[in-house]
Design an enzyme around this catalytic site. Structure first.
Site, PDB file in Angstrom:
ATOM      1  CE  LYS A  21      -2.549   1.023   3.893  1.00 10.02           C
ATOM      2  NZ  LYS A  21      -2.402   2.411   4.352  1.00 10.02           N
ATOM      3  CG  ASP A 313       0.946   0.346   9.542  1.00 11.63           C
ATOM      4  OD1 ASP A 313       0.559   1.170  10.390  1.00 11.63           O
ATOM      5  OD2 ASP A 313       1.255   0.665   8.375  1.00 11.63           O
TER       6      ASP A 313
HETATM    7  C1  S3P Z   1       2.671   5.091   6.221  1.00 10.53           C
HETATM    8  C2  S3P Z   1       3.290   5.454   7.375  1.00 10.53           C
HETATM    9  C3  S3P Z   1       2.799   5.067   8.701  1.00 10.53           C
HETATM   10  C4  S3P Z   1       1.851   3.878   8.615  1.00 10.53           C
HETATM   11  C5  S3P Z   1       0.828   4.047   7.545  1.00 10.53           C
HETATM   12  C6  S3P Z   1       1.496   4.212   6.189  1.00 10.53           C
HETATM   13  C7  S3P Z   1       3.239   5.584   4.948  1.00 10.53           C
HETATM   14  O1  S3P Z   1       2.115   6.156   9.284  1.00 10.53           O
HETATM   15  O2  S3P Z   1       1.210   3.670   9.852  1.00 10.53           O
HETATM   16  O3  S3P Z   1      -0.032   2.919   7.480  1.00 10.53           O
HETATM   17  O4  S3P Z   1       2.827   5.088   3.872  1.00 10.53           O
HETATM   18  O5  S3P Z   1       4.097   6.465   4.989  1.00 10.53           O
HETATM   19  P1  S3P Z   1       2.898   7.313  10.088  1.00 10.53           P
HETATM   20  O6  S3P Z   1       3.935   7.823   9.197  1.00 10.53           O
HETATM   21  O7  S3P Z   1       1.875   8.364  10.389  1.00 10.53           O
HETATM   22  O8  S3P Z   1       3.429   6.656  11.316  1.00 10.53           O
END
Ligand code: S3P
Length: 430
Positions: A21, A313
């Protein structure tokens, strides 16, 4: 939608995961920034990456499908267009935060909106530094989406020390920085996922033990033609499900193994899980491999808070592994979980409570008293419309004595739209 999950006698089989993702969303945004054609293989059809793709289209990228690849004609940094309609980020914090950086950098005005969950998540962390860079941002109650983004003054490069280890915040500032004549620098104290640095090939230095990442107009945007690896965060559900299930054996192919993402492998390994990695290789800028997990006896673990950003996550499903591990496990330093798609510490507590687990909730984590013989009759789980909670509850349901119920089960499609089919495919029913 309510899903009923039957207990499993075991889990067996092979599977391919949904595409990553985080990388899919970056591939779409960075292809917009690249002036020319990028061919992205295995782009995710899950809801968050599709939301990002439609925003990127509204900003001027031309997107077509050919032979299973997305052919994205980017506008380059100069050509980004002001969207006629609102940009709908759906459930995706990554889309909202990364696109805000692009809009501020490009000086393009837009309104960013999202679903109820996203509109309930604070955006202050990006608003403040973007304002320092010259942005004018209107937010509901000064903190929440919808966000109206504008910049009427010249872009000001900043040197920004990350107050929290967030890849979304880091990427947001670096993306804005890519439009500045002078360097914007982001200083990272604890490493968070580094897909942005890798895929944009940004300059990185270590100063006094901290990573300093720089971005400016002088950086050339690399062509984004690569194949997206399977999502490690999706693999996490099967790693835990396999580890806690007697006689399980699951082969998960083509999994992203970025070291800033896969702390769960070390954690489960330290807990005694039987996990083997084969066929390690590089796919573009990202390491990939196949993983085999087998059922084993787990022991408790106290997670080093420094590792939290590298398994953020995966914590909902890790709490399920902890429940079946011998001894007391500790998750601490994870207050960031309270700012995810839902307050995940609250949601994990509700999930554990539903099966009568022995645990304590803290502001920054959970203490779980595990037992390899732990069992429960059946349970009714709330997902709080959070994909990772719904899928963690499904993994837990496999260990019940009779059928369990999971509410809002459709939320799995935010990141993993074939989750329920894969669950059925792997389950050997009791
Ligand atoms: C993500 C960063 C994380 C993660 C999210 C996806 C990303 O969040 O929890 O599901 O794609 O950069 P944070 O950067 O807010 O910790």
């Amino acid at each position: 939608m309510i899903k009923h999950v039957m207990p499993a006698k075991s889990l067996k089989g092979e599977l391919s995961l949904p595409p990553d993702k985080s990388i899919s969303q970056r591939a779409a945004i960075f292809s917009l920034l690249y002036e020319g054609i990028s061919e992205v293989g295995n782009y995710s059809t899950a809801q968050d990456p599709q939301s990002t793709l439609s925003c990127v289209r509204q900003l001027g990228a031309e997107v077509q499908k050919s032979n299973g690849k997305l052919i994205i004609k980017g506008t380059g940094r100069e050509g980004i267009q002001a969207p006629v309609k609102d940009l709908d980020c759906g459930n995706s914090g990554t889309a909202m935060r990364l696109l805000s950086g692009v809009l501020v950098g490009a000086g393009v005005s837009a309104k960013l909106m999202g679903d109820e969950s996203l509109c309930g998540r604070t955006m202050t962390r990006i608003i403040k530094p973007l304002e320092q860079m010259g942005a004018y941002i209107l937010a509901r109650n000064l903190a929440y989406a919808p966000l109206f983004i504008n910049r009427n003054e010249p872009l000001k490069p900043i040197r920004f020390e990350l107050p929290i280890p967030s890849a979304q915040l880091k990427s947001c500032i670096l993306l804005a920085g890519l439009f500045g004549e002078e360097k914007t620098q982001v200083i990272e104290i604890l490493p968070s996922r580094d897909h942005t640095e890798r895929l944009l090939n940004l300059d990185q230095d270590i100063a006094e033990g901290r990573k300093v990442i720089s971005a400016s107009l002088a950086d050339e945007i690399p062509n984004q033609s690569y194949t997206i690896p399977g999502d490690f965060s999706a693999a996490a559900f099967w790693l835990v499900a396999g580890a806690i299930q007697d006689n399980a054996e699951i082969l998960i192919e083509n999994v992203g193994l970025n070291p800033t993402r896969n702390a769960l492998l070390d954690i489960l390994g330290d807990m005694g899980a039987d996990i083997t990695i084969e066929n390690e290789r590089m796919e573009g800028a990202e390491p990939v491999g196949d993983i085999i997990v087998k059922g084993s006896d787990l022991k408790a673990i106290e997670i080093d808070p420094k590792m939290i950003p590298n398994c953020i996550d995966e914590l909902p499903v890790l709490s399920v592994a902890m429940l079946f591990a011998e001894g007391t496990s500790v998750i601490s330093g994870a207050e960031e979980l309270r700012h995810k798609e839902t307050d995940r510490i609250m949601a994990m507590s509700k999930m554990l409570k539903a099966v009568g687990a022995n645990f304590e909730e803290h502001e920054d984590g959970l203490i779980i008293h595990g037992d390899p013989e732990f069992t429960f009759q059946s349970a009714e789980f709330e997902s709080f419309h959070d994909h990772r909670i719904a899928m963690a509850a499904a993994v837990l349901s496999l260990k019940g004595k009779t059928k369990s119920k999971i509410k809002d089960a459709e939320s799995a499609a935010i990141s993993y739209h074939t989750f329920w089919e894969d669950l059925e495919k792997l389950t050997v029913e009791s």
